[in-house]
Motif scaffolding. Structure first.
Motif, PDB file in Angstrom:
ATOM      1  N   PHE A  11     -10.331   2.280   3.508  1.00 17.81           N
ATOM      2  CA  PHE A  11     -10.921   2.978   4.491  1.00 17.81           C
ATOM      3  C   PHE A  11      -9.476   3.905   4.689  1.00 17.81           C
ATOM      4  O   PHE A  11      -8.432   3.931   4.439  1.00 17.81           O
ATOM      5  CB  PHE A  11     -10.769   2.371   5.912  1.00 17.81           C
ATOM      6  N   LEU A  36      -4.157   8.061   7.181  1.00 23.57           N
ATOM      7  CA  LEU A  36      -3.779   6.801   6.727  1.00 23.57           C
ATOM      8  C   LEU A  36      -4.791   5.858   5.987  1.00 23.57           C
ATOM      9  O   LEU A  36      -5.899   5.916   6.334  1.00 23.57           O
ATOM     10  CB  LEU A  36      -3.677   5.733   8.114  1.00 23.57           C
ATOM     11  N   MET A  73     -12.492  -3.222  -0.123  1.00 25.98           N
ATOM     12  CA  MET A  73     -12.715  -2.238   1.227  1.00 25.98           C
ATOM     13  C   MET A  73     -11.410  -1.594   1.407  1.00 25.98           C
ATOM     14  O   MET A  73     -10.308  -2.134   1.565  1.00 25.98           O
ATOM     15  CB  MET A  73     -12.977  -3.139   2.399  1.00 25.98           C
ATOM     16  N   THR A  87      -8.346  -9.083   6.673  1.00 21.72           N
ATOM     17  CA  THR A  87      -7.351  -8.701   7.535  1.00 21.72           C
ATOM     18  C   THR A  87      -7.041  -7.376   7.046  1.00 21.72           C
ATOM     19  O   THR A  87      -7.096  -7.035   5.818  1.00 21.72           O
ATOM     20  CB  THR A  87      -5.996  -9.409   7.566  1.00 21.72           C
ATOM     21  N   ILE A  88      -6.841  -6.160   7.900  1.00 19.82           N
ATOM     22  CA  ILE A  88      -6.988  -4.767   7.440  1.00 19.82           C
ATOM     23  C   ILE A  88      -5.271  -4.571   7.628  1.00 19.82           C
ATOM     24  O   ILE A  88      -4.819  -4.722   8.749  1.00 19.82           O
ATOM     25  CB  ILE A  88      -7.731  -4.098   8.427  1.00 19.82           C
ATOM     26  N   TYR A  89      -4.813  -3.969   6.748  1.00 14.76           N
ATOM     27  CA  TYR A  89      -3.350  -3.447   6.722  1.00 14.76           C
ATOM     28  C   TYR A  89      -3.483  -2.005   6.367  1.00 14.76           C
ATOM     29  O   TYR A  89      -4.425  -1.329   5.781  1.00 14.76           O
ATOM     30  CB  TYR A  89      -2.724  -4.098   5.579  1.00 14.76           C
ATOM     31  N   PHE A  90      -2.301  -1.141   6.608  1.00  9.56           N
ATOM     32  CA  PHE A  90      -2.290   0.152   6.671  1.00  9.56           C
ATOM     33  C   PHE A  90      -1.096   0.528   5.801  1.00  9.56           C
ATOM     34  O   PHE A  90       0.034   0.131   5.469  1.00  9.56           O
ATOM     35  CB  PHE A  90      -2.071   0.770   7.944  1.00  9.56           C
ATOM     36  N   GLY A  91      -1.236   1.593   4.926  1.00  5.64           N
ATOM     37  CA  GLY A  91      -0.219   2.375   3.951  1.00  5.64           C
ATOM     38  C   GLY A  91       0.684   2.936   4.972  1.00  5.64           C
ATOM     39  O   GLY A  91       0.581   2.997   6.490  1.00  5.64           O
ATOM     40  N   GLU A  92       1.661   3.705   4.485  1.00  4.32           N
ATOM     41  CA  GLU A  92       2.920   4.213   5.147  1.00  4.32           C
ATOM     42  C   GLU A  92       2.377   5.499   6.207  1.00  4.32           C
ATOM     43  O   GLU A  92       2.824   6.062   6.830  1.00  4.32           O
ATOM     44  CB  GLU A  92       4.158   4.488   4.660  1.00  4.32           C
ATOM     45  N   GLU A  94      -8.745  -3.906   3.382  1.00  6.30           N
ATOM     46  CA  GLU A  94      -8.881  -5.016   3.849  1.00  6.30           C
ATOM     47  C   GLU A  94      -8.657  -6.109   2.674  1.00  6.30           C
ATOM     48  O   GLU A  94      -9.054  -6.038   1.636  1.00  6.30           O
ATOM     49  CB  GLU A  94     -10.428  -5.044   4.155  1.00  6.30           C
ATOM     50  N   ILE A 133       0.855  -1.368   0.126  1.00  8.58           N
ATOM     51  CA  ILE A 133       0.049   0.177  -0.087  1.00  8.58           C
ATOM     52  C   ILE A 133       0.769   1.295   0.058  1.00  8.58           C
ATOM     53  O   ILE A 133       1.661   1.538   0.890  1.00  8.58           O
ATOM     54  CB  ILE A 133      -1.029  -0.047   1.123  1.00  8.58           C
TER      55      ILE A 133
END
Lengths: 112, 114
Positions: free
Chosen positions: B33, B92, B31, B102-107, B96, B4
């Motif tokens: 967010f 951020l 998804m 599972t939910i992951y984040f960008g930097e 999903e 991401i």
């Protein structure tokens, strides 16, 4: 909507000790509970998660427990190391909502 | 997990201006967010970005202030409009993914408004 409370806000332990962080949630429909670790200046990183069909999950030094009846879940870190120092966030969501609601965070400091 | 990428990673913005943050994912995701993290605080959901429809905003966030686009399954933008110092935050993007959702984040995009 969902409300997640997290305690303590700060936690200082000696290297090698255990650390426990606790969260409660309000929405009985919540069924997914991840924990994120955020180091200074970095993005939140998923470290472990648990779903409502299990009561406990372990991954090496990290474990999470879930009590659906009481609506609380906890993160346990054993044999803490200085590199465990970070802010930890709990979160919750449901299959219907999908987006996470986060707790307020716990700043863990592991003293060498 | 998906890669991401967010742009810009960091910016200093003048009061009253607008800035658009881009989020690019290396795989198709349903998804997406957008979260805001004010200094020393937790993460607060701004909106859910739905492909092909308008974003769904959380209480306290409005489309005029935070317009969102989601033109396809790998890309989204968040605009912070008419910025004030109170908008200084990390923004951020998260997605999903996977069979376990599972939910992951960008930097993150670190914005300072002066």
């Amino acid at each position: 909507g969902e409300n997640v409370e997290q305690h303590p806000s700060t936690l200082s332990v000696q290297e090698g000790d255990s650390a426990v962080i606790k969260c409660t949630y309000s929405d009985s429909a919540s069924n997914y509970f991840p924990w994120y670790k955020q180091e200074l200046g970095k993005r939140p990183q998923l470290i472990i998660d648990i779903r409502s069909n299990v009561g406990e999950k372990k991954d090496q030094r990290i474990a999470v427990t879930l009590n659906k009846t009481a609506k609380h879940f906890s993160l346990h870190i054993t044999e803490t190391q200085p590199e465990d120092s970070a802010v930890y966030f709990c979160a919750a969501t449901s299959a219907g909502r999908r987006a996470l609601t986060f707790g307020s965070g716990t700043r863990l400091q592991v003293q060498p | 997990s998906a890669v991401i990428s967010q742009k810009p990673s960091r910016d200093i913005c003048q009061r009253g201006t607008s800035l658009t943050i881009q989020c690019q994912v290396d795989s198709q995701v349903t998804m997406m967010f957008w979260y805001r993290q004010q200094p020393g605080q937790s993460l607060t959901l701004i909106a859910t970005a739905n492909q092909g429809s308008e974003a769904t905003y959380e209480s306290g966030f409005v489309i005029d202030k935070f317009p969102i686009s989601r033109p396809n399954l790998t890309f989204s933008t968040l605009t912070v409009s008419n910025m004030s110092p109170e908008d200084s935050s990390i923004y951020l993007c998260s997605v999903e993914e996977g069979s376990q959702n599972t939910i992951y984040f960008g930097e993150g995009s670190w914005l300072t408004v002066v």
